[in-house]
Design a protein around this motif. Structure first.
Motif, PDB file in Angstrom:
ATOM      1  N   LYS A 134      -4.550  -0.225  18.429  1.00 57.68           N
ATOM      2  CA  LYS A 134      -4.297  -0.332  16.987  1.00 57.68           C
ATOM      3  C   LYS A 134      -3.414  -1.528  16.678  1.00 57.68           C
ATOM      4  N   SER A 135      -3.798  -2.302  15.665  1.00 53.78           N
ATOM      5  CA  SER A 135      -2.942  -3.409  15.225  1.00 53.78           C
ATOM      6  C   SER A 135      -2.884  -3.326  13.695  1.00 53.78           C
ATOM      7  N   PRO A 136      -1.957  -4.071  13.067  1.00 50.64           N
ATOM      8  CA  PRO A 136      -1.895  -4.000  11.604  1.00 50.64           C
ATOM      9  C   PRO A 136      -3.197  -4.476  10.972  1.00 50.64           C
ATOM     10  N   PHE A 137      -4.047  -5.138  11.754  1.00 53.90           N
ATOM     11  CA  PHE A 137      -5.278  -5.683  11.188  1.00 53.90           C
ATOM     12  C   PHE A 137      -6.528  -5.055  11.801  1.00 53.90           C
ATOM     13  N   SER A 138      -6.364  -3.900  12.481  1.00 54.48           N
ATOM     14  CA  SER A 138      -7.560  -3.289  13.059  1.00 54.48           C
ATOM     15  C   SER A 138      -8.242  -2.447  12.003  1.00 54.48           C
ATOM     16  N   ALA A 154      -2.977 -14.650   7.639  1.00 58.36           N
ATOM     17  CA  ALA A 154      -2.662 -13.354   7.028  1.00 58.36           C
ATOM     18  C   ALA A 154      -1.556 -12.645   7.829  1.00 58.36           C
ATOM     19  N   LEU A 155      -1.612 -12.746   9.161  1.00 64.06           N
ATOM     20  CA  LEU A 155      -0.559 -12.137  10.000  1.00 64.06           C
ATOM     21  C   LEU A 155       0.793 -12.798   9.713  1.00 64.06           C
ATOM     22  N   LEU A 191     -12.818 -14.290   5.414  1.00 60.66           N
ATOM     23  CA  LEU A 191     -11.565 -13.980   4.719  1.00 60.66           C
ATOM     24  C   LEU A 191     -11.792 -12.723   3.889  1.00 60.66           C
ATOM     25  N   ILE A 192     -11.120 -11.638   4.225  1.00 53.05           N
ATOM     26  CA  ILE A 192     -11.288 -10.429   3.411  1.00 53.05           C
ATOM     27  C   ILE A 192     -10.246 -10.427   2.283  1.00 53.05           C
ATOM     28  N   GLU A 193     -10.539  -9.672   1.221  1.00 49.98           N
ATOM     29  CA  GLU A 193      -9.714  -9.750   0.007  1.00 49.98           C
ATOM     30  C   GLU A 193      -8.263  -9.348   0.256  1.00 49.98           C
ATOM     31  N   ASP A 194      -8.037  -8.330   1.113  1.00 47.03           N
ATOM     32  CA  ASP A 194      -6.662  -7.918   1.406  1.00 47.03           C
ATOM     33  C   ASP A 194      -5.871  -9.076   2.031  1.00 47.03           C
ATOM     34  N   HIS A 195      -6.538  -9.810   2.930  1.00 40.58           N
ATOM     35  CA  HIS A 195      -5.860 -10.936   3.589  1.00 40.58           C
ATOM     36  C   HIS A 195      -5.560 -12.051   2.580  1.00 40.58           C
ATOM     37  N   ARG A 196      -6.519 -12.265   1.662  1.00 39.92           N
ATOM     38  CA  ARG A 196      -6.305 -13.280   0.631  1.00 39.92           C
ATOM     39  C   ARG A 196      -5.046 -12.947  -0.187  1.00 39.92           C
ATOM     40  N   ARG A 232       8.032 -15.582  17.233  1.00 40.14           N
ATOM     41  CA  ARG A 232       8.522 -16.962  17.282  1.00 40.14           C
ATOM     42  C   ARG A 232       7.646 -17.882  16.415  1.00 40.14           C
ATOM     43  N   THR A 233       6.296 -17.751  16.583  1.00 39.39           N
ATOM     44  CA  THR A 233       5.408 -18.605  15.779  1.00 39.39           C
ATOM     45  C   THR A 233       5.554 -18.277  14.294  1.00 39.39           C
ATOM     46  N   PHE A 234       5.552 -16.964  13.973  1.00 39.85           N
ATOM     47  CA  PHE A 234       5.670 -16.560  12.559  1.00 39.85           C
ATOM     48  C   PHE A 234       6.938 -17.158  11.939  1.00 39.85           C
TER      49      PHE A 234
END
Ligand SMILES: [Zn+2]
Length: 460
Positions: free
Chosen positions: A456-460, A226-227, A254-259, A201-203
């Motif tokens: 496990k999450s997409p960002f773990s 990033a999410l 902030l990691i590069e993948d998230h950027r 909903r938030t996304f």
């Protein structure tokens, strides 16, 4: 009224309001103009300016602040006059523990407590701190933040979509009077979305808002943005026509993948900033590479384990002295993050010194059984208001989370119940166990990893 935030007349109205406000609050206008001018001076001039402020602060602290006089005497100082940076480095480091144990002795004899603002930070490393700020410090932080917004291409009157706090905070922050309501409707260009409730909903609401109302800037803690970006890319939502000029991230590394995810999703550049509630905007990206430090408001050191200055390009402990807070000086404050100094000047031409990278921590993500996520930023946000010395959080499964706290004497049963109730609203379907303990062991790097999850999450 939402459309109003981005409409032409609304922007003109907010711009006029800010200009009138700045001219009425002369001190802030002056501080910001000076900061804007200072950034272009040669590095040596800036260093000289820093030294003048730093040496005046040390003299003031020795003469008027019991904590520093005691510490400096023990370290062999017989006056507060220092001759060079080498002598300055002999002043012992100030830790979060020092502040929590000696808050009253850290206040200057020349300041009345009523003129100071008592503030708190949840700490990026699981240790909350309470402290006082004076007016000059608040003005400096505000000016450093606005100067950074210049770098990102964001004007104070711009329309911003911001992921921040929880829906309860957003609700509580709403004005209670008609005057307050009018002020927000006319002048506040920020539309808030709850960063602690990261679900479909938030996304989708955030993405839809950006698509329809075209804010100039999106702002958030790094991981929630990033999410949201990942959701936008996974669903093929096209925001290329939204005209977002910049994404501003903060509060966690902030990691590069998230950027990359954020830049692809919102079709704009990310400008990351680093700081904390206690010291404001410490360093921020100018867009040419690296983070410029706010040298006119603070003096930043990168130190090796043995306390010697780290070489340019080498990682070390971040230690900061605020050049402003004479009411409660922060001298050589170690905030438990690591950083690396950049080598050489910046292409942008600014004389402010520069960090190549900042190795703060990613606050972690809690994964919910309903498919949503909660940013780990919620814990420092909640715990800063309570007498908690240290904490760490471990998510064992989708149904169970353990919250370990080292309580202070004022953390009672009622406080625990309140924290549990707030957390259970944000973590539906999860059993929350509070464990009070005397200490929390540091992780392998010597830092406290305060939110960990076995799920496990997409960002773990
Ligand atoms: Zn630069």
């Amino acid at each position: 009224m939402e459309t109003g935030l981005s409409s032409f007349s609304s922007i003109i109205l907010r711009k006029s309001f800010f200009n009138i406000y700045f001219s009425l609050h002369g001190e802030f206008g002056k501080t910001l103009s000076a900061a804007r001018e200072m950034q272009w001076r040669p590095a040596d001039d800036i260093r000289e300016y820093q030294w003048r402020k730093l040496s005046a602060l040390i003299k003031h602290a020795y003469d008027n602040v019991p904590f520093y006089r005691e510490r400096m005497k023990k370290a062999g100082f017989s006056t507060g006059n220092i001759n060079d940076f080498e002598q300055f480095r002999k002043i012992p480091i100030l830790t979060k523990k020092d502040i929590n144990e000696h808050l009253d002795e850290l206040v200057s004899a020349t300041a009345s407590k009523s003129s100071l603002l008592l503030n708190a930070t949840g700490g990026s490393t699981g240790a909350p701190v309470h402290y006082y700020q004076d007016k000059a410090m608040i003005l400096g932080q505000w000016a450093a933040t606005h100067r950074f917004f210049d770098w990102a291409g964001r004007a104070p009157w711009d329309h911003v979509a911001k992921l921040w706090g929880s829906s309860f905070d957003i609700e509580n922050a709403k004005p209670k009077t008609w005057k307050g309501n009018l002020y927000v409707r006319l002048f506040e260009g920020v539309k808030f979305f709850p960063a602690f409730e990261m679900n479909e909903r938030t996304f989708s609401e955030f993405a839809e808002y950006v698509r329809r109302f075209k804010p100039a800037c999106v702002e958030s803690y790094a991981v929630p943005l990033a999410l949201t970006g990942k959701y936008i890319l996974d669903r093929g939502i096209d925001l290329s026509g939204s005209g977002v000029r910049c994404a501003v991230t903060s509060a966690e590394k902030l990691i590069e993948d998230h950027r990359k995810i954020i830049e692809s999703a919102f079709h704009c550049r990310v400008y990351d900033r680093y700081g904390g509630r206690e010291l404001g905007n410490v360093a921020a990206e100018c867009g040419s590479g690296g983070y410029h430090t706010a040298d006119d408001f603070l003096y930043l050191e990168i130190l090796n384990e043995d306390g010697s200055p780290a070489k340019e390009g080498a990682s070390g402990k971040i230690v900061i002295t605020s050049l402003e807070n004479f009411g409660m000086p922060f001298i050589r404050y170690q905030n438990d993050d690591m950083g690396t100094l950049a080598t050489g000047g910046c292409e942008c031409g600014r004389g402010l010194s520069r960090l190549k990278s900042i190795d703060g921590r990613i606050q972690g993500v809690i994964t919910l059984g309903n498919g949503g996520f909660v940013s780990g930023v919620i814990f420092p946000h909640l715990f800063k208001d309570f007498d908690i010395k240290l904490y760490n959080i471990e998510q064992e499964s989708l149904e169970y989370i353990k919250v370990r706290v080292v309580p202070g004497p004022d953390f009672g049963r009622k406080d625990e119940d309140f924290c549990k109730e707030v957390l259970s609203r944000h973590l539906p379907g999860m059993e929350i166990e509070f464990e009070k303990t005397d200490g929390i062991p540091a992780g392998p790097s010597g830092k406290f990893s305060f939110v960990t999850s076995k799920v496990k999450s997409p960002f773990s």
